[in-house]
Design an enzyme around this catalytic site. Structure first.
Site, PDB file in Angstrom:
ATOM      1  N   ASP A   1      -0.963  73.719 -25.187  1.00 38.68           N
ATOM      2  CA  ASP A   1      -2.230  73.141 -25.644  1.00 38.68           C
ATOM      3  C   ASP A   1      -2.893  72.304 -24.554  1.00 38.68           C
ATOM      4  OD1 ASP A   1      -1.447  74.208 -28.058  1.00 38.68           O
ATOM      5  OD2 ASP A   1      -1.718  72.351 -29.199  1.00 38.68           O
ATOM      6  N   ASP A   2      -4.198  72.087 -24.744  1.00 37.24           N
ATOM      7  CA  ASP A   2      -5.015  71.057 -24.089  1.00 37.24           C
ATOM      8  C   ASP A   2      -5.515  71.410 -22.700  1.00 37.24           C
ATOM      9  OD1 ASP A   2      -4.624  69.625 -26.358  1.00 37.24           O
ATOM     10  OD2 ASP A   2      -3.414  68.033 -25.466  1.00 37.24           O
TER      11      ASP A   2
ATOM     12  N   HIS B   1      -8.726  75.855 -28.951  1.00 39.37           N
ATOM     13  CA  HIS B   1      -8.245  74.525 -29.331  1.00 39.37           C
ATOM     14  C   HIS B   1      -9.417  73.575 -29.548  1.00 39.37           C
ATOM     15  CE1 HIS B   1      -4.957  71.857 -30.070  1.00 39.37           C
ATOM     16  NE2 HIS B   1      -5.103  71.111 -28.992  1.00 39.37           N
TER      17      HIS B   1
ATOM     18  N   HIS C   1     -11.532  68.494 -29.303  1.00 40.88           N
ATOM     19  CA  HIS C   1     -10.239  68.017 -29.800  1.00 40.88           C
ATOM     20  C   HIS C   1     -10.360  66.932 -30.871  1.00 40.88           C
ATOM     21  CE1 HIS C   1      -5.971  66.793 -29.692  1.00 40.88           C
ATOM     22  NE2 HIS C   1      -5.746  67.958 -29.097  1.00 40.88           N
TER      23      HIS C   1
ATOM     24  N   HIS D   1       2.530  71.097 -24.177  1.00 32.52           N
ATOM     25  CA  HIS D   1       1.231  70.777 -23.596  1.00 32.52           C
ATOM     26  C   HIS D   1       1.233  70.950 -22.084  1.00 32.52           C
ATOM     27  CE1 HIS D   1       1.278  68.658 -27.473  1.00 32.52           C
ATOM     28  NE2 HIS D   1      -0.036  68.790 -27.456  1.00 32.52           N
TER      29      HIS D   1
END
Length: 382
Positions: A151-152, A202, A206, A308
Site C-alpha cells: 500500500d501507499d 488506494h 487516503h 507498505h
C-alpha cells in the site's frame, strides 16, 4: 471517453504533496456479513473507454504536464467530475443499489463511528473497520498462497522494494494513492513498465472512506482509476483497498456498482506503517516474530498481509521475511492474480487490452490463446 486531458482542464504548475498517511490496525475476529453485490457485467467499461489501436487516442507520456493535466493536485475535486461517473452513480442510486447508510465520523484520526441506531457489524452497515465480512470482499488467500501486495506507493522507499522484487522475479500488486502517482511518476513506471506488476486503487488522498459522501467516494475512486487507466495503456483496475480498511455496504456498493471494483482487506497486519512514525507501534524485531509465527504456521487460510512501501524500514521488514516465505513452502502470487485477471479488461500488465464500449455490459479480458494458462503462484526458490 478519451483521455482526461481532452475533456478537462489544461496542465497547471501546481506542486504536489505526497500522501504519507497514518493508519489504524484492525485484526479482530470477523463476524459474517451478507451478500449485496451483483455480477461483473456492469457498465464500468463505458466510464473508462479506450479504443483499439489506431482509433486516434494518444495517451501522454507518464510524467509530462500533458499527462497530469486536469487531475486535481491535492484534494479529490468533486466539482469537475466527468458526467459519465455522476450519471452512473445516479442510476445505481435510483435502482436501489446504493444502500442509504449515513456517513460515519472520525475524530482525531480514530476509527469512524456511526450515528446511534447503526450497528457497524450489522448486515445493514457491515463495516470492515469492525471486521464485518461481506461475501465478495477479499480477506484471505487460498490455502498455501501468500498474496503479495503493498500500500501507499509510489514513494522514494519504493525503489528498494522494486529492485528486490525484480532480483527475485516476484510480482506483486501495488495499491497506489493517486496523488502519489502524480508526484512519483518514475517509480510508477518502474512498477508497471519495468517490473510488470499489477496496479490497483488506494484512493486519491487516503481518507476514511465511510466518512465521505457518495459523490466524494466517486471522486476518490474515479480520479485514481482514471490516472491508472491513462498510465497503463487503458487498463481498468479491478481491485481497491480502502485506506485503514475502512469500508461498509454503502462504500462497497459505490465501488462495485459504479466502477466494478472488488474490495480487498487483509487477514494479518504487522503495523509496519508505524516504523517511520515519531512513536512507532511496533519494531522490526516484533514484525519478524509475527512473520515467523504466520509463515511457519498453518497454511489455511492463505495469507493476505498488510504491508507498505511507505518507508525504508517497512520495505526492509518484507525483505527480511521473504526467505521464510520461500523456505516454508509458501506459493507467492500477486494479489490481483488470485482471480486470474488483474484488470477488468486485461489479464495482466503485459497482455492485450480489451477496450470497453458504451452500453456493453459484458466486456471481459480478451480470450486467452489456447496455449496460455491461468497465472500460477511462484513456488521455486529464488
Amino acid at each position: 471517453m478519451s483521455r482526461l486531458s481532452a475533456i478537462l482542464l489544461l496542465a497547471t504548475s501546481a506542486v504536489y504533496a505526497s500522501v504519507t498517511p497514518t493508519h489504524e490496525s484492525h485484526t479482530e475476529t470477523k463476524p459474517p456479513g451478507n451478500k449485496w453485490y451483483h455480477e461483473d457485467d456492469h457498465p464500468v467499461h463505458a466510464l473508462f473507454k479506450r479504443g483499439p489501436v489506431g482509433d486516434g487516442i494518444v495517451y501522454p507520456a507518464i510524467g509530462t504536464p500533458e499527462w497530469s493535466a486536469g487531475f486535481p493536485p491535492a484534494t479529490a475535486d468533486t466539482t469537475m467530475l466527468p458526467q459519465a461517473w455522476v450519471d452512473a452513480l445516479n442510476a445505481a442510486t435510483l435502482a436501489g443499489k446504493i444502500p442509504d447508510i449515513p456517513q460515519s465520523t472520525s475524530t482525531n484520526g480514530l476509527d469512524p463511528v456511526y450515528p446511534t441506531g447503526y450497528d457497524p457489524i450489522s448486515p445493514t452497515v457491515c463495516s470492515s473497520t469492525a471486521k464485518c465480512v461481506t461475501p465478495g470482499d477479499v480477506w484471505d488467500a487460498p490455502p498455501g498462497i501468500i498474496a503479495l501486495s503493498f500500500d501507499d506507493g509510489p514513494l522514494p522507499a519504493s525503489d528498494q522494494l522494486y529492485q528486490f522484487l525484480a532480483n527475485h522475479s516476484e510480482h506483486v500488486t501495488h495499491f497506489f494513492i493517486g496523488t502519489n502517482i502524480l508526484l512519483y511518476p518514475e517509480q510508477f513506471k518502474t512498477a508497471f513498465e519495468t517490473n510488470q506488476d499489477d496496479i490497483a486503487v488506494h484512493t486519491w488522498t487516503h481518507p476514511y472512506m465511510t466518512t465521505k459522501s457518495n459523490i466524494e467516494i466517486l471522486a476518490e475512486l474515479g480520479w485514481t482509476m482514471e490516472l491508472i487507466h491513462n498510465s497503463t495503456g487503458g487498463r481498468i483496475p479491478k481491485y481497491w483497498r480502502p485506506p485503514y480498511g475502512d469500508s461498509d455496504m454503502r462504500v462497497r456498493a459505490v465501488a462495485k456498482e459504479v466502477f466494478g471494483l472488488t474490495t480487498v482487506i487483509w487477514n494479518q497486519d504487522t503495523d509496519d506503517w508505524t516504523l517511520s512514525e515519531p512513536v512507532p507501534l511496533t519494531t522490526p524485531e516484533k514484525i519478524q516474530q509475527q512473520m515467523t509465527q504466520w509463515l511457519t504456521g498453518p497454511k489455511t487460510p492463505g495469507l493476505v498481509i498488510l504491508e507498505h512501501e511507505l518507508s525504508d524500514l517497512s520495505v526492509k521488514s518484507f525483505i527480511d521475511a521473504y526467505p521464510m516465505m520461500v523456505s516454508n513452502g509458501w506459493s507467492r502470487l500477486s494479489l490481483a492474480q488470485l482471480d486470474a485477471s488483474a484488470y477488468q479488461n486485461a489479464w495482466n500488465s503485459t497482455s492485450q487490452v480489451n477496450p470497453g464500449k458504451v452500453g456493453d455490459l459484458a466486456v471481459k479480458p480478451p480470450a486467452r490463446p489456447s496455449t496460455t494458462t491461468k497465472p500460477i503462484a511462484t513456488t521455486a526458490s529464488r
